[in-house]
Design an enzyme around this catalytic site. Structure first.
Site, PDB file in Angstrom:
ATOM      1  N   HIS A  56       0.851  -1.193   0.000  1.00  0.00           N
ATOM      2  CA  HIS A  56       0.000   0.000   0.000  1.00  0.00           C
ATOM      3  C   HIS A  56       0.886   1.242   0.000  1.00  0.00           C
ATOM      4  O   HIS A  56       1.965   1.256   0.588  1.00  0.00           O
ATOM      5  CB  HIS A  56      -0.917   0.002   1.226  1.00  0.00           C
ATOM      6  CG  HIS A  56      -2.003   1.021   1.150  1.00  0.00           C
ATOM      7  ND1 HIS A  56      -1.787   2.345   1.460  1.00  0.00           N
ATOM      8  CD2 HIS A  56      -3.304   0.926   0.789  1.00  0.00           C
ATOM      9  CE1 HIS A  56      -2.916   3.020   1.293  1.00  0.00           C
ATOM     10  NE2 HIS A  56      -3.847   2.186   0.881  1.00  0.00           N
ATOM     11  N   GLU A  72      -3.927   2.233  -7.122  1.00  0.00           N
ATOM     12  CA  GLU A  72      -4.304   3.343  -6.250  1.00  0.00           C
ATOM     13  C   GLU A  72      -3.445   4.561  -6.582  1.00  0.00           C
ATOM     14  O   GLU A  72      -2.306   4.654  -6.133  1.00  0.00           O
ATOM     15  CB  GLU A  72      -4.146   2.947  -4.780  1.00  0.00           C
ATOM     16  CG  GLU A  72      -2.898   2.124  -4.454  1.00  0.00           C
ATOM     17  CD  GLU A  72      -2.509   2.210  -2.988  1.00  0.00           C
ATOM     18  OE1 GLU A  72      -3.382   2.459  -2.158  1.00  0.00           O
ATOM     19  OE2 GLU A  72      -1.310   2.062  -2.697  1.00  0.00           O
TER      20      GLU A  72
END
Length: 254
Positions: free
Chosen positions: A99, A169
């Protein structure tokens, strides 16, 4: 979405949630099929402190649980870290690796992410491998080259449609309320599918590609209608059952 791929709606609670939050999980578990239909999968990646309790709550529902990170090693002198096997022992089926907040806060490089993905597979978990460009990279016109580099370095050669999910993302969109245009998302996801195809061959055809970055009920329908967007990785909106289920409803019947 890709017609032949079963969509996945994934929630990332990040560093949020205590015992008082578990009621939201119960509501998500009980309402998911009605919202998304029987043709979609759901997962909530909770803080490690909640994982065992979350797994118990969601055990008889169609929603799985996941961790938010794992260490590459099975055990050892790694204070504060969690092995993938420990996540599995708490009932997890998935784990997020790479992430952008981990890459930034903990200086994780692509090779670190790849090692964590392999650790997830070793423990029988599905790795949600995150990639995405920063605002500076986007403004420099480097989005696609950054994605190519991250696919090359963060996705191990053993990745399959079963053991891995890719989450795009855009770093500049996370938690900002900003989202790329439909055209930008479509271009990025088509590029990811092509890059994965060159790296993994036919496995790439069935691999789920999620979009993450300020996904909310108001834009979920548009984002999840884009070809090659096979679900979403949801941050803040996953903390409330009503919002998570409203986003999940965008995949019903697609």
């Amino acid at each position: 979405m890709t017609p032949t791929i079963r969509p996945l709606i994934a929630g990332n609670w990040k560093m949020h949630g205590t015992e008082s939050s578990l009621g939201e999980l119960k509501a998500i578990g009980s309402g998911f099929v009605e919202a998304a239909g029987a043709g979609a999968d759901g997962v909530i990646c909770v803080p490690a402190t909640l994982l065992a309790r979350a797994s118990d709550i969601l055990a008889k529902t169609p929603v799985a649980t996941g961790g938010q990170d794992c260490h590459p090693a099975t055990s050892g002198a790694h204070t504060g870290d969690i092995a993938a096997e420990m996540l599995a022992d708490c009932g997890a089926s998935y784990v997020i690796v790479g992430h952008s907040e981990r890459r930034t806060d903990h200086h994780e490089a692509d090779e670190d992410v790849a090692a964590k993905a392999e650790a997830a597979w070793r423990a029988g978990l599905t790795a949600i491998i995150c990639i995405g460009e920063t605002k500076i990279q986007r403004e420099a016109g480097e989005t696609l080259s950054v994605l190519s580099r991250q696919i090359a370095g963060s996705v191990p050669p053993g990745a399959t449609a079963k053991n891995s999910v890719i989450a795009y993302e855009p770093v500049w969109a996370i938690g900002t309320g900003l989202t790329p245009t439909v055209e930008d998302v479509a271009q990025a996801h088509a590029h990811l599918r092509a890059e994965l195809g060159m790296k993994l061959g036919i496995e790439a055809d069935g691999m789920r590609l999620l979009y993450g970055g300020s996904v909310k009920p108001s834009n979920a329908g548009e984002l999840l209608s884009i070809l090659n967007v096979d679900g979403a990785l949801i941050g803040g909106a996953s903390l409330k059952a009503a919002d998570f289920l409203a986003i999940s409803a965008a995949v019903k019947g697609k």
